[in-house]
Design a protein around this motif. Structure first.
Motif, PDB file in Angstrom:
ATOM      1  N   GLU A 352     -33.776  14.522   5.094  1.00 11.28           N
ATOM      2  CA  GLU A 352     -34.045  13.180   4.576  1.00 11.28           C
ATOM      3  C   GLU A 352     -33.078  12.138   5.133  1.00 11.28           C
ATOM      4  OE1 GLU A 352     -33.945  14.111   0.308  1.00 11.28           O
ATOM      5  OE2 GLU A 352     -36.031  13.434   0.265  1.00 11.28           O
ATOM      6  N   LEU A 353     -32.014  12.583   5.784  1.00 11.46           N
ATOM      7  CA  LEU A 353     -31.086  11.619   6.389  1.00 11.46           C
ATOM      8  C   LEU A 353     -31.748  11.119   7.675  1.00 11.46           C
ATOM      9  CD1 LEU A 353     -29.205  13.818   4.775  1.00 11.46           C
ATOM     10  CD2 LEU A 353     -27.364  12.632   5.950  1.00 11.46           C
ATOM     11  N   ASN A 354     -32.282   9.895   7.622  1.00  9.73           N
ATOM     12  CA  ASN A 354     -33.165   9.457   8.709  1.00  9.73           C
ATOM     13  C   ASN A 354     -32.471   9.412  10.065  1.00  9.73           C
ATOM     14  OD1 ASN A 354     -35.668   8.554   9.748  1.00  9.73           O
ATOM     15  ND2 ASN A 354     -34.826   6.478   9.856  1.00  9.73           N
ATOM     16  N   CYS A 355     -31.201   9.007  10.088  1.00 12.46           N
ATOM     17  CA  CYS A 355     -30.515   8.934  11.396  1.00 12.46           C
ATOM     18  C   CYS A 355     -30.493  10.313  12.042  1.00 12.46           C
ATOM     19  CB  CYS A 355     -29.103   8.375  11.229  1.00 12.46           C
ATOM     20  SG  CYS A 355     -28.123   9.202   9.965  1.00 12.46           S
ATOM     21  N   LEU A 356     -30.196  11.337  11.258  1.00  6.04           N
ATOM     22  CA  LEU A 356     -30.152  12.697  11.796  1.00  6.04           C
ATOM     23  C   LEU A 356     -31.547  13.173  12.178  1.00  6.04           C
ATOM     24  CD1 LEU A 356     -27.471  14.059   9.370  1.00  6.04           C
ATOM     25  CD2 LEU A 356     -27.312  14.209  11.854  1.00  6.04           C
ATOM     26  N   ASP A 441     -31.399   0.911  13.796  1.00  2.67           N
ATOM     27  CA  ASP A 441     -32.357   0.509  12.757  1.00  2.67           C
ATOM     28  C   ASP A 441     -32.711   1.713  11.872  1.00  2.67           C
ATOM     29  OD1 ASP A 441     -33.875   2.079  14.416  1.00  2.67           O
ATOM     30  OD2 ASP A 441     -35.388   0.565  14.874  1.00  2.67           O
ATOM     31  N   TYR A 442     -31.930   2.773  11.938  1.00  2.00           N
ATOM     32  CA  TYR A 442     -32.283   4.004  11.227  1.00  2.00           C
ATOM     33  C   TYR A 442     -32.250   3.829   9.697  1.00  2.00           C
ATOM     34  CZ  TYR A 442     -31.419   6.359  15.746  1.00  2.00           C
ATOM     35  OH  TYR A 442     -31.445   6.746  17.052  1.00  2.00           O
ATOM     36  N   CYS A 443     -31.303   3.050   9.197  1.00  2.00           N
ATOM     37  CA  CYS A 443     -31.108   2.985   7.744  1.00  2.00           C
ATOM     38  C   CYS A 443     -32.290   2.325   7.032  1.00  2.00           C
ATOM     39  CB  CYS A 443     -29.813   2.243   7.420  1.00  2.00           C
ATOM     40  SG  CYS A 443     -28.382   3.054   8.157  1.00  2.00           S
ATOM     41  N   ARG A 444     -32.965   1.444   7.776  1.00  2.00           N
ATOM     42  CA  ARG A 444     -34.094   0.708   7.188  1.00  2.00           C
ATOM     43  C   ARG A 444     -35.144   1.654   6.596  1.00  2.00           C
ATOM     44  NH1 ARG A 444     -36.595  -2.391  11.855  1.00  2.00           N
ATOM     45  NH2 ARG A 444     -37.702  -0.408  11.910  1.00  2.00           N
ATOM     46  N   ASP A 445     -35.384   2.782   7.280  1.00  3.22           N
ATOM     47  CA  ASP A 445     -36.447   3.693   6.846  1.00  3.22           C
ATOM     48  C   ASP A 445     -35.894   4.963   6.213  1.00  3.22           C
ATOM     49  OD1 ASP A 445     -38.424   2.000   7.831  1.00  3.22           O
ATOM     50  OD2 ASP A 445     -38.113   2.758   9.864  1.00  3.22           O
ATOM     51  N   CYS A 446     -34.722   4.858   5.636  1.00  2.00           N
ATOM     52  CA  CYS A 446     -34.109   6.071   5.084  1.00  2.00           C
ATOM     53  C   CYS A 446     -34.288   6.137   3.571  1.00  2.00           C
ATOM     54  CB  CYS A 446     -32.620   6.075   5.430  1.00  2.00           C
ATOM     55  SG  CYS A 446     -31.798   7.610   4.961  1.00  2.00           S
ATOM     56  N   ARG A 447     -34.405   7.331   3.060  1.00  2.00           N
ATOM     57  CA  ARG A 447     -34.529   7.524   1.624  1.00  2.00           C
ATOM     58  C   ARG A 447     -33.215   7.164   0.916  1.00  2.00           C
ATOM     59  NH1 ARG A 447     -32.038   9.350  -2.102  1.00  2.00           N
ATOM     60  NH2 ARG A 447     -32.265  11.207  -3.379  1.00  2.00           N
ATOM     61  N   TYR A 448     -32.092   7.180   1.661  1.00  2.00           N
ATOM     62  CA  TYR A 448     -30.794   6.816   1.072  1.00  2.00           C
ATOM     63  C   TYR A 448     -30.506   5.336   1.310  1.00  2.00           C
ATOM     64  CZ  TYR A 448     -30.041  11.849   0.747  1.00  2.00           C
ATOM     65  OH  TYR A 448     -30.167  13.185   0.443  1.00  2.00           O
ATOM     66  N   ASP A 449     -29.557   4.834   0.521  1.00  2.00           N
ATOM     67  CA  ASP A 449     -29.188   3.422   0.629  1.00  2.00           C
ATOM     68  C   ASP A 449     -27.784   3.331   1.242  1.00  2.00           C
ATOM     69  OD1 ASP A 449     -28.420   0.816   0.323  1.00  2.00           O
ATOM     70  OD2 ASP A 449     -29.114   0.632  -1.758  1.00  2.00           O
ATOM     71  N   VAL A 450     -27.736   2.741   2.422  1.00  2.00           N
ATOM     72  CA  VAL A 450     -26.464   2.718   3.158  1.00  2.00           C
ATOM     73  C   VAL A 450     -25.414   1.850   2.454  1.00  2.00           C
ATOM     74  CG1 VAL A 450     -27.021   0.782   4.697  1.00  2.00           C
ATOM     75  CG2 VAL A 450     -25.530   2.648   5.503  1.00  2.00           C
ATOM     76  N   ARG A 451     -25.857   0.954   1.558  1.00  2.00           N
ATOM     77  CA  ARG A 451     -24.869   0.093   0.887  1.00  2.00           C
ATOM     78  C   ARG A 451     -24.250   0.782  -0.324  1.00  2.00           C
ATOM     79  NH1 ARG A 451     -29.371  -4.113   0.304  1.00  2.00           N
ATOM     80  NH2 ARG A 451     -30.174  -2.059  -0.165  1.00  2.00           N
ATOM     81  N   ALA A 458     -26.827   7.176  -2.823  1.00  2.00           N
ATOM     82  CA  ALA A 458     -25.778   6.786  -1.866  1.00  2.00           C
ATOM     83  C   ALA A 458     -25.972   7.493  -0.535  1.00  2.00           C
ATOM     84  CB  ALA A 458     -24.409   7.143  -2.431  1.00  2.00           C
ATOM     85  N   CYS A 459     -25.735   6.755   0.531  1.00  2.00           N
ATOM     86  CA  CYS A 459     -25.810   7.357   1.870  1.00  2.00           C
ATOM     87  C   CYS A 459     -24.787   8.502   1.950  1.00  2.00           C
ATOM     88  CB  CYS A 459     -25.483   6.282   2.907  1.00  2.00           C
ATOM     89  SG  CYS A 459     -25.087   6.958   4.522  1.00  2.00           S
ATOM     90  N   PRO A 460     -25.234   9.711   2.302  1.00  2.00           N
ATOM     91  CA  PRO A 460     -24.304  10.843   2.351  1.00  2.00           C
ATOM     92  C   PRO A 460     -23.141  10.630   3.318  1.00  2.00           C
ATOM     93  CG  PRO A 460     -26.571  11.622   2.371  1.00  2.00           C
ATOM     94  CD  PRO A 460     -26.633  10.132   2.510  1.00  2.00           C
TER      95      PRO A 460
END
Ligand code: FAD
Ligand code: DLZ
Ligand code: SF4
Length: 523
Positions: A352-356, A441-451, A458-460
């Motif tokens: 689920e970590l979209n960047c990975l 732009d990876y965080c935009r479509d991630c199930r986690y919230d980078v902020r 919370a972003c892992p």
């Protein structure tokens, strides 16, 4: 009957250069070239099918090119029923087949092969001459001389020495053009939304490559990675054309957007030439001179030319120097005492970590990721999660088309994981999600919230970053380059710290539930 007059010239799969030292002084009347596809090399890690196909196709084309020059080439295919599966076995068979009285080889790029090669003479019973690999711009002895007596072996002084030695990007007074050695500060821009990178131009497989693709699909189709579509160059001419296209279309922006990442754009303004350089299809000095000429002609800005040249004249030669200087112990380094297993999703992209998911998915499809994807996404995560360096190393060695231990190991142990305790990097390249958010732009479509720094969304990377600093406080807090984050940590309340530790422990427990850590979570 062996004859001292007959010599076997060995060319390994990553030595596909007509000016290879093993071919120096070749006499077609008495010399034969040996090239061999062997199972050991294809499986000592489960190489990406595209990597195996690239190398076998490039080897077969190189053998054809030698034959066209009138050279006798003995090419052993993987499917040859008598193939022993190892370099040593194949050299022994070829010596017997040809009655060769001597073997001439070029030193290999990996320690494990160098050890095997050093034993050839005793095992096979003929003299073996092992020549230096002169394709590199800094000989191993020259690196050792440069390193002798230095307390630290950082890139920057090495790079300046190499610029001076080759007279690259210097003015008439021998000073760096533009007044600076390094324009890295200009090379960290985020990608503007409307900017499109040049379209890729794949090379269509010819009949030789098609036969290799068929073989690799049958024999190695179960390895991680997609074989099709296959568009790498497999000849010197096509690799040179690909590089020239890069110079004309992407190099002008290489510097500015070197660190940027975008979904669905694996290459952006990078060159994708490491696989060609490392296999011998491109010559590093020619590449450097071409880029310098493009700057002198006004075709590319200085930050792009200098940034690109630093990668090749600097980083590439430097990591090779580090590898041979510190091997074999370097492969065992684990300064942060990290012992967690590599998460399964490195082999599936299912996370689920979209960047990975993006970077690993792209790696599976292309056998390629650019430097920041390797360092700041997959590498950073492995560092923060305390994954055993040897496991991380085996992954990088397997999944990229350009991977050989001499270049992969220092980048993994030295740069990404700080496993060498700071021989290469002055601090670990640990970063929270904010870095990934800034550069992609990876965080935009991630199930986690980078902020978010804590809590279920919370972003892992945020959780793990602070957890990493706490876990390694006794090892890292004294590092002046980490003074700022450790000051921030010191300002956190004990309750906040405990919350981060608990939540990140929970995250790692979930991650490793399928494959429990071999020891207490380290590093
Ligand atoms: P570009 O970004 O276009 O750069 C141009 C060239 O500079 C590359 O082709 C390469 O030859 C050289 N270069 C750039 N950075 C480095 C570096 N850090 N070390 C050595 N050469 C460099 N590179 C490999 O060639 N093989 C590897 O197995 C490899 N493993 C890596 C593992 C990790 C964890 C990291 C962080 C980096 C690794 N690199 C490796 C370095 C770098 O990421 C790749 O060289 C680069 O991404 C290849 O893409 P490119 O050809 O488009 O390079
Ligand atoms: C990576 C590789 C693979 C997959 N297969 C072969 C092969 O069959 N024959 C060969 O000569 N080389 C191969 N290689 C490259 C070698 O692993 C490389 O030459 C050594 O590791 C030394 O760098
Ligand atoms: Fe990666 Fe965190 Fe961004 Fe998700 S929010 S893409 S995990 S950095």
């Amino acid at each position: 009957m062996s004859s001292p007059d007959r010599r076997l010239r060995v060319v390994l799969g990553d030595q596909l250069s007509p000016r290879l030292s093993a071919l120096d002084g070749l006499d077609p009347a008495r010399d034969r070239v040996l090239m061999m596809e062997v199972a050991d090399e294809a499986t000592y890690v489960p190489h990406h099918p595209k990597k195996i196909a690239f190398l076998f196709a490039a080897m077969r084309h190189f053998a054809e090119a030698l034959r066209a020059d009138g050279i006798d080439v003995d090419y052993v295919r993987l499917t040859d029923p008598a193939n022993t599966g190892s370099f040593t076995g194949e050299v022994a068979r070829a010596v017997a087949r040809h009655g060769a009285g001597a073997v001439i080889a070029t030193e290999p790029g990996e320690w494990r092969v160098a050890e095997a090669m050093a034993a050839w003479s005793a095992e096979i019973g003929v003299p073996v001459e092992i020549r230096e690999d002169t394709r590199f711009l800094c000989a191993r002895g020259d690196f050792a001389a440069w390193a002798a007596g230095r307390r630290s072996l950082r890139l920057e002084p090495f790079y300046r020495m190499m610029r001076r030695r080759y007279g690259v990007l210097l003015d008439d007074a021998g000073q760096p053009v533009g007044g600076q050695w390094n324009y890295d500060a200009e090379n960290r821009k985020a990608l503007p939304a409307g900017l499109a990178p040049p379209a890729p131009v794949p090379v269509a497989p010819d009949a030789v490559t098609a036969a290799v693709l068929d073989l690799v699909g049958r024999r190695f189709g179960h390895h991680f990675g997609r074989l099709h579509p296959f568009g790498f160059a497999v000849t010197r001419a096509d690799a040179e054309a690909a590089f020239e296209r890069f110079v004309e279309t992407a190099l002008p922006r290489f510097g500015d957007y070197q660190d940027a990442m975008r979904t669905g754009e694996p290459v952006l303004f990078h060159s994708v030439i490491a696989l060609y350089l490392n296999a011998g299809l491109l010559d590093p000095l020619t590449v450097v001179r071409r880029v310098e000429a493009a700057w002198r002609d006004g075709a590319v800005p200085l930050n792009a030319a200098e940034g690109f040249i630093r990668q090749i004249l600097g980083w590439r030669e430097y990591v090779r120097g580090i590898y041979w200087h510190f091997m074999p112990g370097y492969a065992e380094t684990n300064a942060l005492d990290a012992h967690n297993p590599l998460p399964d999703f490195y082999w599936t992209a299912d996370t689920e970590l979209n960047c990975l998911a993006q970077v690993i998915g792209q790696t599976r499809d292309e056998a390629y990721a650019h430097h920041i994807q390797r360092l700041m996404v997959t590498g950073n995560f492995a560092l923060l999660a305390g994954v055993e360096p040897a496991e991380v190393c085996a992954w990088y060695l397997a999944v990229y088309a350009d991977a050989y231990e001499w270049v992969e190991l220092p980048n993994t142990h030295g740069m990404a994981l700080y496993a060498d305790g700071g021989r290469m990097a002055s601090k670990p390249y640990a970063a929270s999600g904010a870095y990934i958010d800034r550069m992609s732009d990876y965080c935009r479509d991630c199930r986690y919230d980078v902020r978010q720094k804590t809590g279920p969304d919370a972003c892992p990377f945020n959780l793990l970053y602070w957890d990493f600093l706490m876990r390694n406080q006794s090892r890292l807090a004294g590092n002046p380059r980490l003074a700022m984050p450790y000051r921030t940590l010191a300002r956190m309340t004990p309750a906040r710290r405990a919350q981060i530790r608990t939540e990140s422990g929970r995250f790692l427990d979930g991650l490793f539930a399928a494959a429990p850590p071999r020891a207490a979570a380290g590093g």
